[in-house]
Design an enzyme around this catalytic site. Structure first.
Site, PDB file in Angstrom:
ATOM      1  N   SER A  51       0.733  -1.192  -0.031  1.00  0.00           N
ATOM      2  CA  SER A  51       0.087  -0.024   0.137  1.00  0.00           C
ATOM      3  C   SER A  51       1.112   1.307  -0.158  1.00  0.00           C
ATOM      4  CB  SER A  51      -0.735   0.117   1.136  1.00  0.00           C
ATOM      5  OG  SER A  51      -1.905  -1.172   1.123  1.00  0.00           O
TER       6      SER A  51
ATOM      7  N   THR B  56       1.058  -6.838   1.751  1.00  0.00           N
ATOM      8  CA  THR B  56       0.274  -7.458   2.907  1.00  0.00           C
ATOM      9  C   THR B  56      -1.003  -7.265   2.939  1.00  0.00           C
ATOM     10  OG1 THR B  56       2.376  -7.569   4.047  1.00  0.00           O
ATOM     11  CG2 THR B  56       0.487  -7.875   5.186  1.00  0.00           C
ATOM     12  N   CYS B  57      -1.509  -6.003   3.016  1.00  0.00           N
ATOM     13  CA  CYS B  57      -2.947  -5.505   3.107  1.00  0.00           C
ATOM     14  C   CYS B  57      -3.801  -6.059   2.165  1.00  0.00           C
ATOM     15  CB  CYS B  57      -3.107  -4.209   3.373  1.00  0.00           C
ATOM     16  SG  CYS B  57      -4.729  -3.538   3.474  1.00  0.00           S
TER      17      CYS B  57
ATOM     18  N   CYS C 230      -5.559  -7.267   5.524  1.00  0.00           N
ATOM     19  CA  CYS C 230      -6.719  -6.692   5.864  1.00  0.00           C
ATOM     20  C   CYS C 230      -7.992  -7.103   4.918  1.00  0.00           C
ATOM     21  CB  CYS C 230      -6.665  -5.139   5.534  1.00  0.00           C
ATOM     22  SG  CYS C 230      -5.190  -4.639   5.920  1.00  0.00           S
TER      23      CYS C 230
ATOM     24  N   LYS D 274      -8.880 -10.901   4.879  1.00  0.00           N
ATOM     25  CA  LYS D 274      -9.194 -11.012   6.212  1.00  0.00           C
ATOM     26  C   LYS D 274     -10.697 -10.529   6.495  1.00  0.00           C
ATOM     27  CE  LYS D 274      -9.326  -8.125   8.895  1.00  0.00           C
ATOM     28  NZ  LYS D 274      -8.033  -7.738   9.622  1.00  0.00           N
ATOM     29  N   LYS D 275     -11.106  -9.333   6.038  1.00  0.00           N
ATOM     30  CA  LYS D 275     -12.060  -8.872   6.315  1.00  0.00           C
ATOM     31  C   LYS D 275     -13.365  -9.582   5.366  1.00  0.00           C
ATOM     32  CE  LYS D 275     -14.872  -5.202   7.468  1.00  0.00           C
ATOM     33  NZ  LYS D 275     -15.143  -3.813   7.092  1.00  0.00           N
TER      34      LYS D 275
ATOM     35  N   TYR E  44      -4.310  -2.467  -9.141  1.00  0.00           N
ATOM     36  CA  TYR E  44      -3.023  -2.106  -8.771  1.00  0.00           C
ATOM     37  C   TYR E  44      -2.072  -2.120  -9.990  1.00  0.00           C
ATOM     38  CZ  TYR E  44      -3.620  -1.432  -3.623  1.00  0.00           C
ATOM     39  OH  TYR E  44      -3.776  -0.927  -2.270  1.00  0.00           O
TER      40      TYR E  44
ATOM     41  N   GLY F 253      -3.187 -11.005  20.147  1.00  0.00           N
ATOM     42  CA  GLY F 253      -3.242  -9.818  19.435  1.00  0.00           C
ATOM     43  C   GLY F 253      -4.112  -9.666  18.372  1.00  0.00           C
ATOM     44  N   TYR F 254      -4.208  -8.834  17.384  1.00  0.00           N
ATOM     45  CA  TYR F 254      -5.392  -8.369  16.385  1.00  0.00           C
ATOM     46  C   TYR F 254      -5.477  -9.630  15.473  1.00  0.00           C
ATOM     47  CZ  TYR F 254      -4.389  -3.181  15.896  1.00  0.00           C
ATOM     48  OH  TYR F 254      -4.382  -1.851  16.209  1.00  0.00           O
TER      49      TYR F 254
ATOM     50  N   GLU G 157      -8.963 -12.086  15.539  1.00  0.00           N
ATOM     51  CA  GLU G 157      -9.593 -11.897  14.349  1.00  0.00           C
ATOM     52  C   GLU G 157      -9.914 -13.395  13.558  1.00  0.00           C
ATOM     53  OE1 GLU G 157      -8.758  -7.285  13.101  1.00  0.00           O
ATOM     54  OE2 GLU G 157      -7.653  -8.860  11.910  1.00  0.00           O
TER      55      GLU G 157
ATOM     56  N   ARG H  38      -0.516 -15.953  26.456  1.00  0.00           N
ATOM     57  CA  ARG H  38       0.485 -16.088  27.317  1.00  0.00           C
ATOM     58  C   ARG H  38       0.482 -15.242  28.509  1.00  0.00           C
ATOM     59  NH1 ARG H  38       5.928 -13.440  24.784  1.00  0.00           N
ATOM     60  NH2 ARG H  38       5.174 -11.473  24.314  1.00  0.00           N
TER      61      ARG H  38
ATOM     62  N   GLY I  47       2.831 -11.901  16.312  1.00  0.00           N
ATOM     63  CA  GLY I  47       3.523 -10.706  16.044  1.00  0.00           C
ATOM     64  C   GLY I  47       4.036 -10.794  14.648  1.00  0.00           C
TER      65      GLY I  47
ATOM     66  N   THR J 213      -2.229  -0.003   7.651  1.00  0.00           N
ATOM     67  CA  THR J 213      -2.211   0.412   6.117  1.00  0.00           C
ATOM     68  C   THR J 213      -2.435   1.872   5.910  1.00  0.00           C
ATOM     69  OG1 THR J 213      -2.910  -1.752   5.748  1.00  0.00           O
ATOM     70  CG2 THR J 213      -3.348  -0.052   3.991  1.00  0.00           C
TER      71      THR J 213
ATOM     72  N   HIS K 187     -31.771   8.455  16.218  1.00  0.00           N
ATOM     73  CA  HIS K 187     -32.451   7.678  17.110  1.00  0.00           C
ATOM     74  C   HIS K 187     -33.136   6.729  16.170  1.00  0.00           C
ATOM     75  CE1 HIS K 187     -34.050   5.979  20.705  1.00  0.00           C
ATOM     76  NE2 HIS K 187     -35.298   6.079  20.075  1.00  0.00           N
TER      77      HIS K 187
ATOM     78  N   GLU L 104     -25.609   6.652  18.993  1.00  0.00           N
ATOM     79  CA  GLU L 104     -26.097   8.039  19.752  1.00  0.00           C
ATOM     80  C   GLU L 104     -25.648   7.833  21.058  1.00  0.00           C
ATOM     81  OE1 GLU L 104     -30.525   8.293  20.259  1.00  0.00           O
ATOM     82  OE2 GLU L 104     -30.566   6.170  19.833  1.00  0.00           O
TER      83      GLU L 104
HETATM   84  P1  NDP Z   1       0.456  -8.207  17.814  1.00  0.00           P
HETATM   85  O1  NDP Z   1       1.787  -7.611  17.924  1.00  0.00           O
HETATM   86  O2  NDP Z   1      -0.898  -7.521  17.852  1.00  0.00           O
HETATM   87  O3  NDP Z   1       0.133  -9.488  18.872  1.00  0.00           O
HETATM   88  C1  NDP Z   1       1.138 -10.392  19.012  1.00  0.00           C
HETATM   89  C2  NDP Z   1       0.483 -11.169  20.192  1.00  0.00           C
HETATM   90  O4  NDP Z   1       1.179 -12.440  20.110  1.00  0.00           O
HETATM   91  C3  NDP Z   1       0.442 -10.727  21.550  1.00  0.00           C
HETATM   92  O5  NDP Z   1      -0.640 -11.301  21.986  1.00  0.00           O
HETATM   93  C4  NDP Z   1       1.525 -11.375  22.360  1.00  0.00           C
HETATM   94  O6  NDP Z   1       1.364 -11.499  23.284  1.00  0.00           O
HETATM   95  C5  NDP Z   1       1.931 -12.728  21.511  1.00  0.00           C
HETATM   96  N1  NDP Z   1       2.947 -13.140  21.524  1.00  0.00           N
HETATM   97  C6  NDP Z   1       4.376 -12.488  21.097  1.00  0.00           C
HETATM   98  N2  NDP Z   1       5.000 -13.734  21.362  1.00  0.00           N
HETATM   99  C7  NDP Z   1       4.792 -14.409  21.709  1.00  0.00           C
HETATM  100  C8  NDP Z   1       5.479 -15.685  22.109  1.00  0.00           C
HETATM  101  N3  NDP Z   1       6.570 -16.056  21.877  1.00  0.00           N
HETATM  102  N4  NDP Z   1       4.456 -16.833  22.594  1.00  0.00           N
HETATM  103  C9  NDP Z   1       3.168 -16.731  22.728  1.00  0.00           C
HETATM  104  N5  NDP Z   1       2.636 -15.469  22.404  1.00  0.00           N
HETATM  105  C10 NDP Z   1       3.242 -14.522  21.886  1.00  0.00           C
HETATM  106  O7  NDP Z   1       0.635  -9.107  16.433  1.00  0.00           O
HETATM  107  P2  NDP Z   1      -0.420  -9.663  15.262  1.00  0.00           P
HETATM  108  O8  NDP Z   1       0.484 -10.770  14.622  1.00  0.00           O
HETATM  109  O9  NDP Z   1      -1.802  -9.823  15.851  1.00  0.00           O
HETATM  110  O10 NDP Z   1      -0.486  -8.304  14.164  1.00  0.00           O
HETATM  111  C11 NDP Z   1       0.654  -7.670  13.839  1.00  0.00           C
HETATM  112  C12 NDP Z   1       0.280  -6.407  13.521  1.00  0.00           C
HETATM  113  O11 NDP Z   1      -0.475  -6.303  12.270  1.00  0.00           O
HETATM  114  C13 NDP Z   1      -0.294  -5.738  14.395  1.00  0.00           C
HETATM  115  O12 NDP Z   1       0.602  -5.065  15.258  1.00  0.00           O
HETATM  116  C14 NDP Z   1      -1.123  -4.612  13.824  1.00  0.00           C
HETATM  117  O13 NDP Z   1      -0.241  -3.481  13.387  1.00  0.00           O
HETATM  118  C15 NDP Z   1      -1.542  -5.356  12.226  1.00  0.00           C
HETATM  119  N6  NDP Z   1      -2.761  -5.552  12.145  1.00  0.00           N
HETATM  120  C16 NDP Z   1      -3.855  -4.978  12.324  1.00  0.00           C
HETATM  121  C17 NDP Z   1      -5.206  -5.148  12.002  1.00  0.00           C
HETATM  122  C18 NDP Z   1      -6.158  -4.239  11.960  1.00  0.00           C
HETATM  123  O14 NDP Z   1      -5.852  -2.927  12.003  1.00  0.00           O
HETATM  124  N7  NDP Z   1      -7.417  -4.759  12.197  1.00  0.00           N
HETATM  125  C19 NDP Z   1      -5.568  -6.725  11.675  1.00  0.00           C
HETATM  126  C20 NDP Z   1      -4.431  -7.524  11.942  1.00  0.00           C
HETATM  127  C21 NDP Z   1      -2.791  -7.144  12.033  1.00  0.00           C
HETATM  128  P3  NDP Z   1       1.704 -10.394  24.898  1.00  0.00           P
HETATM  129  O15 NDP Z   1       0.434  -9.552  24.595  1.00  0.00           O
HETATM  130  O16 NDP Z   1       1.719 -11.159  25.858  1.00  0.00           O
HETATM  131  O17 NDP Z   1       2.701  -9.804  24.256  1.00  0.00           O
END
Ligand code: NDP
Length: 458
Positions: A15, A42-43, A48, A51-52, A99, A176-177, A181, A198, A262, A311, A435, A440
C-alpha cells in the site's frame, strides 16, 4: 538527473510503496517499483482485505440465527469453505489488476524480482543493477514465530487465508489483532477454536474494558481461551493431528495450529546495513520525521519502520514522502489520534488514549455504557456492546473513545474526526443523536463512572 536511471526506485509494492511511487510517477518523475510477490502487498493480498472478506463470510452464521427471532425460517443453511476461498481469490485477482493498472497509468515501471540495496543510489533486482536519485524502502513485515520444537507444523495468517478446507479443531497461539480476528472467523464457521495466550487477557495495549468485554463475548461464542499458557512443543500425531505440550506439562490435541505472535520488519538480506542504513534492535529501519534514513538518499515508510503498523498510516507516510522529496513541501505524518479497529466478533473501534494511558497523564472522567444492541432484542442473542469516553477533567477534551460491538469500526471512524478537531465533552453533549442507533450513545452518556468504581487503572 540524467546520471541516474530513475528519479526513484521503491522496493516493495504494498500500500505505502505503491502510493508514494504512483504519485511520483504521476507527477512526471521517472520511477520504478520492485516486487517479488504480488502487487498490493500484505494488506491487499495477505491481510486486511482477504481477512475482512472472511469476517463478512463468517458473520452470516449469526445473521441466520438472529433472523429466526424476526420470523424467518432458514433451513439447510450450510457453509462451503472452498467457495469462500475461491471467491476471495477472484476478488484479490481483480484488485491486483487494479493495482497493476494504477502503476501503468502513472508510468511506474514494475521490476519483477527481489530487490536489494547495493549503495546509496543503486538497487539490484535478481542480479541486475539500477541507479536512482532516491530509494524508498517499503518492504513491510512478515509473521514471526517462536523457535520451539515442532514450530514447522504451525501456519501463520498467510496460510490461514488459503486453507483448502476448514479443520474441525483449530488452535491459535497469540492474543493480538490477528489471533482474535481469526479465532472469530474459524469459530463462526463451525470450527472448535482454542486460543492460547501467554498473559491473562487478549489484546494488550487496548482499553481494559474492550479487552475484558471481547474476551467474555468470544468465550460466549464457544472460543476456549487458555490464559497464562505457554506452548513448549508441537508434535504431529499418528492420526495426522497435532499435540501441543504446555509449559506446565498439560497437553492439547488439535487439527491445525496457527501462530499469530507478531510481525517483524522484512529487512533481513536487503543490504541496508551494508549500505549504511541504520536499523534498530528489532531490525526496523530508523527514520527521521520525514521518513529519511541515516543515508540521505534512502527513505523508508510503512511496517518496515515499525512505527504504527497500519495500512492507512503507510499510505499517509507515502504521501508525506512524496510531498517532502518531490514537491519541495516538507510534510510530517501526525501520529496523534489514529483510529484503528479489530475485526473480531464483535468488533472493536478505538481512537485516542486508553483509560490506563489517560490516567497516567492526569485527572480524567470516564463515561461508560454497556447495553444489548436493539437488533438482539428479538433475536435473543446474549451479546453486549461496550462504549467508553475518556475526558480530560481539566480541559473537558475527549481524549479517548472506544467501542466494542456491532459496527464499532464504522462508528468510531466518525468519532475520530471529532477527536482530531479537539472536541470537548460539552460538544459531544450538544450533538443531537440519531435515534435509534448504537452510535447515539456516544452523545448521550451524561454521568461519569463514580471514581471508586472507575475501570481498571493498571
Ligand atoms: P500483535 O503484536 O498485535 O500481537 C502479538 C500477540 O502474540 C500478542 O498477544 C503477544 O502476547 C503474543 N506473543 C508474542 N510473542 C509470543 C510468544 N513467543 N509466545 C506466545 N505469544 C506471543 O501481532 P499480530 O500478529 O496479531 O499483528 C501484527 C500487526 O499487524 C499488528 O501489530 C497490527 O499493526 C497489524 N494488524 C492490524 C489489524 C487491524 O488493524 N485490524 C489486523 C491485523 C494485524 P503479549 O501481549 O503477551 O505480548
Amino acid at each position: 538527473m540524467a546520471e541516474y536511471d530513475y528519479d526513484l526506485i521503491t522496493i516493495g509494492a504494498g500500500s505505502g510503496g505503491v502510493r508514494a511511487t504512483r504519485l511520483a510517477g504521476g507527477s512526471g518523475r521517472k520511477v520504478a517499483i520492485v516486487e517479488s510477490s504480488r502487487v498490493g502487498g500484505t494488506c491487499v493480498m495477505r491481510g486486511c482485505v482477504p481477512k475482512k472478506l472472511l469476517v463478512y463470510g463468517a458473520h452470516f452464521a449469526e445473521d441466520f440465527e438472529d433472523a429466526k427471532g424476526y420470523g424467518w425460517t432458514i433451513e439447510g443453511a450450510r457453509h462451503d469453505w472452498p467457495t469462500l476461498i475461491e471467491n476471495k481469490q477472484k476478488e484479490l485477482e481483480r484488485l491486483e489488476g487494479i493495482y497493476n493498472r494504477i502503476l501503468r497509468d502513472n508510468n511506474v515501471e514494475l521490476l519483477r524480482g527481489r530487490g536489494t540495496v547495493v549503495d546509496a543510489h543503486t538497487v539490484a533486482v535478481d542480479g541486475k543493477t539500477y541507479t536512482a536519485e532516491k530509494i524508498l524502502i517499503a518492504v513491510g513485515g512478515w509473521p514471526t514465530m517462536p523457535d520451539i520444537p515442532g514450530i514447522e507444523h504451525a501456519i501463520t495468517s498467510n496460510e490461514a487465508l488459503d486453507l483448502p478446507e476448514l479443520p474441525k479443531r483449530v488452535t491459535i497461539v497469540g492474543g493480538g489483532y490477528i489471533a482474535v480476528e481469526f479465532a472469530g472467523i474459524f469459530a463462526a464457521l463451525g470450527a472448535e477454536v482454542t486460543q492460547i495466550i501467554r498473559k491473562d487477557m487478549i489484546l494488550r495495549g487496548f482499553d481494559h474494558s474492550m479487552r475484558a468485554g471481547l474476551q467474555e463475548e468470544m468465550e460466549k461464542k464457544g472460543i476456549k481461551i487458555l490464559a497464562e499458557t505457554t506452548v513448549r512443543s508441537i508434535e504431529k500425531t499418528e492420526s495426522g493431528a497435532y499435540n501441543l505440550r504446555f509449559a506446565g506439562g498439560d497437553e492439547h490435541e488439535t487439527d491445525l495450529v496457527m501462530y499469530a505472535t507478531g510481525r517483524a520488519p522484512s529487512t533481513s538480506g536487503l543490504g541496508l546495513e551494508e549500505a549504511g542504513v541504520k536499523l534498530n534492535d528489532k531490525g526496523a529501519v530508523v527514520v527521521d520525521d520525514y521518513n529519511k534514513t541515516s543515508v540521505d538518499s534512502i527513505y523508508a515508510i510503512g511496517d518496515v519502520t515499525d512505527r504504527v503498523n497500519l495500512t492507512p498510516v503507510a499510505l499517509n507516510e507515502g504521501i508525506c514522502f512524496f510531498e517532502t522529496v518531490f514537491r519541495d513541501n516538507p510534510r510530517k505524518m501526525d501520529y496523534e489520534n489514529i483510529a484503528s479497529a479489530v475485526f473480531s466478533q464483535p468488533p472493536i473501534g478505538s481512537v485516542g488514549l486508553t483509560e490506563e494511558e489517560a490516567r497516567k497523564r492526569g485527572r480524567i472522567k470516564v463515561f461508560l455504557s454497556r447495553f444489548k444492541p436493539m437488533k438482539y432484542t428479538l433475536s435473543g442473542r446474549d451479546e453486549r456492546s461496550v462504549m467508553k469516553l475518556l475526558v480530560d477533567a481539566e480541559t473537558d477534551r475527549v481524549v479517548g473513545a472506544h467501542m466494542l460491538g456491532v459496527d464499532a469500526p464504522e462508528i468510531v471512524q466518525g468519532i475520530a474526526i471529532a477527536l482530531k478537531c479537539g472536541a470537548t465533552k460539552a460538544q459531544f453533549d450538544a450533538t443531537v443523536g440519531i435515534h435509534p442507533t448504537a452510535a447515539e450513545e456516544f452523545v448521550t452518556m451524561r454521568d461519569p463512572v463514580p471514581e471508586p468504581d472507575a475501570e481498571h487503572t493498571e
